[in-house]
Design a protein around this motif. Sequence first.
Motif, mmCIF file in Angstrom:
data_model
loop_
_atom_site.group_PDB
_atom_site.id
_atom_site.type_symbol
_atom_site.label_atom_id
_atom_site.label_comp_id
_atom_site.label_asym_id
_atom_site.label_seq_id
_atom_site.Cartn_x
_atom_site.Cartn_y
_atom_site.Cartn_z
ATOM 1 N N LYS A 44 123.041 2.181 14.620
ATOM 2 C CA LYS A 44 122.281 3.395 14.903
ATOM 3 C C LYS A 44 121.418 3.797 13.713
ATOM 4 C CE LYS A 44 125.534 5.565 18.180
ATOM 5 N NZ LYS A 44 126.806 4.865 17.930
ATOM 6 N N ILE A 45 121.983 3.716 12.517
ATOM 7 C CA ILE A 45 121.245 4.108 11.310
ATOM 8 C C ILE A 45 120.065 3.182 11.073
ATOM 9 C CG2 ILE A 45 121.383 4.290 8.796
ATOM 10 C CD1 ILE A 45 124.297 5.191 9.147
ATOM 11 N N LEU A 46 120.289 1.863 11.202
ATOM 12 C CA LEU A 46 119.213 0.903 10.972
ATOM 13 C C LEU A 46 118.075 1.081 11.983
ATOM 14 C CD1 LEU A 46 121.220 -2.362 10.134
ATOM 15 C CD2 LEU A 46 119.816 -0.986 8.568
ATOM 16 N N GLU A 47 118.426 1.284 13.248
ATOM 17 C CA GLU A 47 117.397 1.482 14.269
ATOM 18 C C GLU A 47 116.624 2.775 14.016
ATOM 19 O OE1 GLU A 47 119.463 -0.901 18.037
ATOM 20 O OE2 GLU A 47 119.236 1.289 18.089
ATOM 21 N N THR A 48 117.325 3.811 13.594
ATOM 22 C CA THR A 48 116.664 5.088 13.323
ATOM 23 C C THR A 48 115.708 4.973 12.150
ATOM 24 O OG1 THR A 48 118.602 6.284 14.167
ATOM 25 C CG2 THR A 48 117.033 7.533 12.826
ATOM 26 N N ILE A 49 116.105 4.243 11.117
ATOM 27 C CA ILE A 49 115.218 4.032 9.964
ATOM 28 C C ILE A 49 113.981 3.240 10.375
ATOM 29 C CG2 ILE A 49 115.002 2.865 7.734
ATOM 30 C CD1 ILE A 49 117.956 3.519 7.230
ATOM 31 N N PHE A 50 114.194 2.188 11.158
ATOM 32 C CA PHE A 50 113.075 1.363 11.628
ATOM 33 C C PHE A 50 112.099 2.191 12.447
ATOM 34 C CE2 PHE A 50 111.489 -0.956 15.373
ATOM 35 C CZ PHE A 50 110.566 -1.789 14.751
ATOM 36 N N VAL A 51 112.619 2.982 13.373
ATOM 37 C CA VAL A 51 111.753 3.796 14.225
ATOM 38 C C VAL A 51 111.030 4.860 13.415
ATOM 39 C CG1 VAL A 51 111.772 5.502 16.095
ATOM 40 C CG2 VAL A 51 113.063 3.373 16.339
ATOM 41 N N THR A 52 111.701 5.455 12.440
ATOM 42 C CA THR A 52 111.068 6.476 11.599
ATOM 43 C C THR A 52 109.890 5.897 10.821
ATOM 44 O OG1 THR A 52 113.183 7.643 11.375
ATOM 45 C CG2 THR A 52 111.457 8.179 9.785
ATOM 46 N N ILE A 53 110.073 4.704 10.275
ATOM 47 C CA ILE A 53 108.966 4.042 9.559
ATOM 48 C C ILE A 53 107.812 3.778 10.518
ATOM 49 C CG2 ILE A 53 108.279 1.935 8.344
ATOM 50 C CD1 ILE A 53 111.143 1.793 7.238
ATOM 51 N N PHE A 54 108.134 3.332 11.711
ATOM 52 C CA PHE A 54 107.094 3.077 12.722
ATOM 53 C C PHE A 54 106.346 4.363 13.046
ATOM 54 C CE2 PHE A 54 105.752 3.093 17.162
ATOM 55 C CZ PHE A 54 105.010 1.933 17.249
ATOM 56 N N ILE A 55 107.071 5.468 13.194
ATOM 57 C CA ILE A 55 106.447 6.759 13.518
ATOM 58 C C ILE A 55 105.478 7.178 12.426
ATOM 59 C CG2 ILE A 55 106.906 9.223 13.826
ATOM 60 C CD1 ILE A 55 109.603 8.385 15.104
ATOM 61 N N VAL A 56 105.887 7.044 11.178
ATOM 62 C CA VAL A 56 105.050 7.464 10.052
ATOM 63 C C VAL A 56 103.789 6.610 9.965
ATOM 64 C CG1 VAL A 56 104.926 7.650 7.538
ATOM 65 C CG2 VAL A 56 106.993 8.398 8.746
ATOM 66 N N VAL A 57 103.948 5.305 10.075
ATOM 67 C CA VAL A 57 102.803 4.392 9.931
ATOM 68 C C VAL A 57 101.812 4.581 11.079
ATOM 69 C CG1 VAL A 57 102.087 1.971 9.906
ATOM 70 C CG2 VAL A 57 104.107 2.696 8.610
ATOM 71 N N THR A 58 102.315 4.557 12.303
ATOM 72 C CA THR A 58 101.412 4.701 13.449
ATOM 73 C C THR A 58 100.846 6.113 13.560
ATOM 74 O OG1 THR A 58 103.317 5.162 14.897
ATOM 75 C CG2 THR A 58 102.539 2.883 14.758
ATOM 76 N N GLY A 59 101.630 7.110 13.154
ATOM 77 C CA GLY A 59 101.132 8.478 13.188
ATOM 78 C C GLY A 59 99.966 8.673 12.234
ATOM 79 N N LYS A 60 100.068 8.093 11.058
ATOM 80 C CA LYS A 60 98.971 8.176 10.093
ATOM 81 C C LYS A 60 97.727 7.482 10.637
ATOM 82 C CE LYS A 60 97.764 7.066 5.307
ATOM 83 N NZ LYS A 60 98.230 6.445 4.025
ATOM 84 N N TRP A 61 97.923 6.321 11.252
ATOM 85 C CA TRP A 61 96.790 5.587 11.850
ATOM 86 C C TRP A 61 96.118 6.404 12.946
ATOM 87 C CZ3 TRP A 61 95.761 4.026 16.831
ATOM 88 C CH2 TRP A 61 94.727 3.098 17.006
ATOM 89 N N ALA A 62 96.933 7.023 13.807
ATOM 90 C CA ALA A 62 96.386 7.776 14.940
ATOM 91 C C ALA A 62 95.671 9.044 14.483
ATOM 92 C CB ALA A 62 97.506 8.121 15.918
ATOM 93 N N LEU A 63 96.248 9.761 13.522
ATOM 94 C CA LEU A 63 95.660 11.021 13.068
ATOM 95 C C LEU A 63 94.296 10.818 12.417
ATOM 96 C CD1 LEU A 63 98.814 12.834 11.645
ATOM 97 C CD2 LEU A 63 97.478 13.487 13.653
ATOM 98 N N GLN A 64 94.084 9.637 11.862
ATOM 99 C CA GLN A 64 92.788 9.342 11.257
ATOM 100 C C GLN A 64 91.709 9.069 12.295
ATOM 101 O OE1 GLN A 64 93.796 6.021 8.739
ATOM 102 N NE2 GLN A 64 94.430 7.321 7.026
ATOM 103 N N ARG A 65 92.107 8.875 13.544
ATOM 104 C CA ARG A 65 91.155 8.471 14.594
ATOM 105 C C ARG A 65 90.994 9.472 15.733
ATOM 106 N NH1 ARG A 65 93.211 4.341 12.015
ATOM 107 N NH2 ARG A 65 92.021 2.399 11.756
#
Length: 293
Positions: free
Chosen positions: A30-51
């Motif tokens: 659960k912890i590993l999946e949550t960390i992976f998803v959190t990183i994905f959220i941050v990276v893709t969120g930054k990409w989306a907010l710029q566009r």
Amino acid sequence: MFEWAYSGVNSSIPRNVGPDCAYYLSPSRKILETIFVTIFIVVTGKWALQRISIPKSVQIDHDRVGRRFLLIFMSLIFGMEIGFKFTSRTVIYLLNPCHVITAVQLYLLSAKPSRFVTALFRIHLNFMNGPALAYMFPEIESRQIFADKSMYYIQHGLMVVIPYYLFRLGGVYNVEPLRDLSWCVLSYGINLAYHFLVLQAFALPVQVNLSHMLCPAVLDPFEGPNYRLWAFLHQAFLCPFLCKLLSYSADFFITKFPLTRVKSSLELPIPREIIKNDQQESADIGNARTHVD
């Protein structure tokens, strides 16, 4: 302390509540999946907010009979749903995404036009996987009363009707071009954040399987230790697909199909002559009901 919110959850339904479901996945997984998803959220969120961008829209400065009707009707349905949850001591289920999106739609129906309304409207379109999955895989075993089961189908049906109606109104209720995926990416990140950071945090202590964050559904074809990663992948496709499908369908029926066409472009406000006709029909109906010979 909060037993009143979850003590009524039916434990006889497989994978609904209990330690077997809560510990279906190991804590480390659960912890590993949550960390992976959190990183994905941050990276893709930054990409989306710029566009992403929110264009200035023609404001809707008129009231609509249909808008008031949907607001009142959905409020009644949602109020009954909340009442059933309190009566059955399953209030915790109000945290499920479909209930949250229902509250968002009530706000969209009642809020004054603004750029925030446009942003919220675009984001909520990417949560239409909720009503779609609710009809494809209905989970009504815990609903013992016929009225409670009826609310399930009515609520999820209205969740699709309301955005179509708001598309028909136009103005601030507009959507980005079909080829633009920035809002879809941002919305999917919000969806993931709500599931992994909010629902999981509430589900674990009380061992209630909110939105299947603790263990897979009985009919889940991807059952196994990787079921959440599979859900991460297939919902990444399903959410934007349903959003674009609804947008395309609304555009076709509202601006192109002869029998339902009311305006030339989806983002334009509905013409005033149609509004006057609707209001006149409503007034005529009201007069007919109050006329005494």
